[in-house]
Design an enzyme around this catalytic site. Structure first.
Site, PDB file in Angstrom:
ATOM      1  N   GLY A  28      -3.191 -14.685   6.711  1.00 49.83           N
ATOM      2  CA  GLY A  28      -5.160 -14.923   6.620  1.00 49.83           C
ATOM      3  C   GLY A  28      -5.498 -14.014   7.977  1.00 49.83           C
ATOM      4  O   GLY A  28      -6.245 -13.892   8.761  1.00 49.83           O
ATOM      5  N   HIS A 121      -3.291  -3.087   1.889  1.00 49.47           N
ATOM      6  CA  HIS A 121      -1.823  -2.383   1.198  1.00 49.47           C
ATOM      7  C   HIS A 121      -1.090  -2.390   2.458  1.00 49.47           C
ATOM      8  O   HIS A 121      -1.358  -0.681   3.685  1.00 49.47           O
ATOM      9  CB  HIS A 121      -2.077  -1.636   0.169  1.00 49.47           C
ATOM     10  CG  HIS A 121      -0.469  -1.677  -0.362  1.00 49.47           C
ATOM     11  ND1 HIS A 121       0.117  -2.218  -1.157  1.00 49.47           N
ATOM     12  CD2 HIS A 121       0.260  -0.151  -0.331  1.00 49.47           C
ATOM     13  CE1 HIS A 121       1.588  -2.032  -1.124  1.00 49.47           C
ATOM     14  NE2 HIS A 121       1.658  -0.856  -0.633  1.00 49.47           N
ATOM     15  N   GLU A 191      -3.365  -2.667   9.588  1.00 52.38           N
ATOM     16  CA  GLU A 191      -4.249  -2.989   8.290  1.00 52.38           C
ATOM     17  C   GLU A 191      -5.565  -3.623   8.744  1.00 52.38           C
ATOM     18  O   GLU A 191      -6.480  -3.441   8.043  1.00 52.38           O
ATOM     19  CB  GLU A 191      -3.410  -3.981   7.948  1.00 52.38           C
ATOM     20  CG  GLU A 191      -1.855  -4.095   7.746  1.00 52.38           C
ATOM     21  CD  GLU A 191      -1.294  -4.355   6.226  1.00 52.38           C
ATOM     22  OE1 GLU A 191      -2.109  -5.322   6.354  1.00 52.38           O
ATOM     23  OE2 GLU A 191      -0.039  -4.810   6.474  1.00 52.38           O
TER      24      GLU A 191
END
Ligand code: GRF
Length: 224
Positions: A28, A121, A191
């Site tokens: 998460g 991704h 990310e």
């Protein structure tokens, strides 16, 4: 001459109402990066709902601990798409963020939220993407290929795995002696940045999709 006084008032920008879809394996961390950005004002968004497929998924528990609204939707029954769509429309969701969601999103959801769904991704697409390319599989493949850079891609979601228009990419070096874990750890903070930046683009109305290309309007030329 253009009279400013006669111009219509500009509509207030509407914050995104996000559904964040998480997987069973994720921690998460991308969800929390989006939550933090929406809390501190960097991202004009509100997480309306976090959707998981299992009640004991670590990301779902983390969402509950952060005070976010959560729901479990079992992906096995034939009416998964309908249930998911009902949750999203019930929470007045206007955009969806896939944060560790490993399934192919059902076509009716993609269609209902076309160009409003962002996935993160952990590689530079179109390399090292597609079905089965998630988590350590991605980083193993990058190392086995001998690539000298890797990174992450935040992209819009279409009906297939990892094929939608690219919004943001970040590059990191692959270093001698890297393992899948060390490479993953170097990529993860990128990310978080890329995911938030992609959602910022969406929230600011700066994304126009033509064919497979997401064109990004420069910040200063957005007219509201
Ligand atoms: C991330 O590596 C993301 O790129 C991929 O799944 C992982 C989820 O990690 N889609 P986290 O749950 O956000 O920490």
């Amino acid at each position: 001459m253009f009279d400013l006084a006669e111009a219509s008032p500009l509509p207030a920008p509407t914050p995104l109402r996000l559904a964040v879809l998480v997987g069973t394996r994720g921690r998460g961390s991308n969800m929390m990066a989006v939550h933090a950005a929406s809390q501190d004002g960097r991202l004009a968004a509100h997480i309306a709902l976090v959707v998981g497929s299992k009640a004991d998924a670590p990301a779902l528990i983390r969402a509950q601990e952060a005070g976010l609204q959560t729901v479990v939707v079992d992906p096995k029954p034939g009416d998964y798409a309908e249930q998911l769509l009902a949750c999203c429309t019930g929470a007045s969701v206007t955009a969806i963020a896939l944060a560790g969601f490993l399934r192919r999103l059902p076509a009716p959801i993609v269609s209902a939220y076309r160009h409003r769904i962002v996935n993160i991704h952990p590689a530079l697409l179109p390399a090292f993407g597609g079905k089965g390319m998630y988590g350590h599989h991605v980083h193993e493949a990058v190392l086995a290929y001998g690539a000298k850079v890797s990174g992450c891609t935040a992209h819009l979601v279409d009906e297939d795995y990892d094929t939608g228009p690219v919004l943001v990419q970040k590059v990191v070096p692959v270093e001698e002696g890297d393992t899948p874990d060390t490479l993953a750890a170097r990529i993860l903070p990128r990310e978080h940045e890329a995911f938030v930046e992609a959602l910022q683009l969406l929230a600011a109305g700066r994304v126009t999709v033509r064919g497979r290309i997401a064109h990004l309007t420069p910040h200063s030329s957005v007219v509201r």
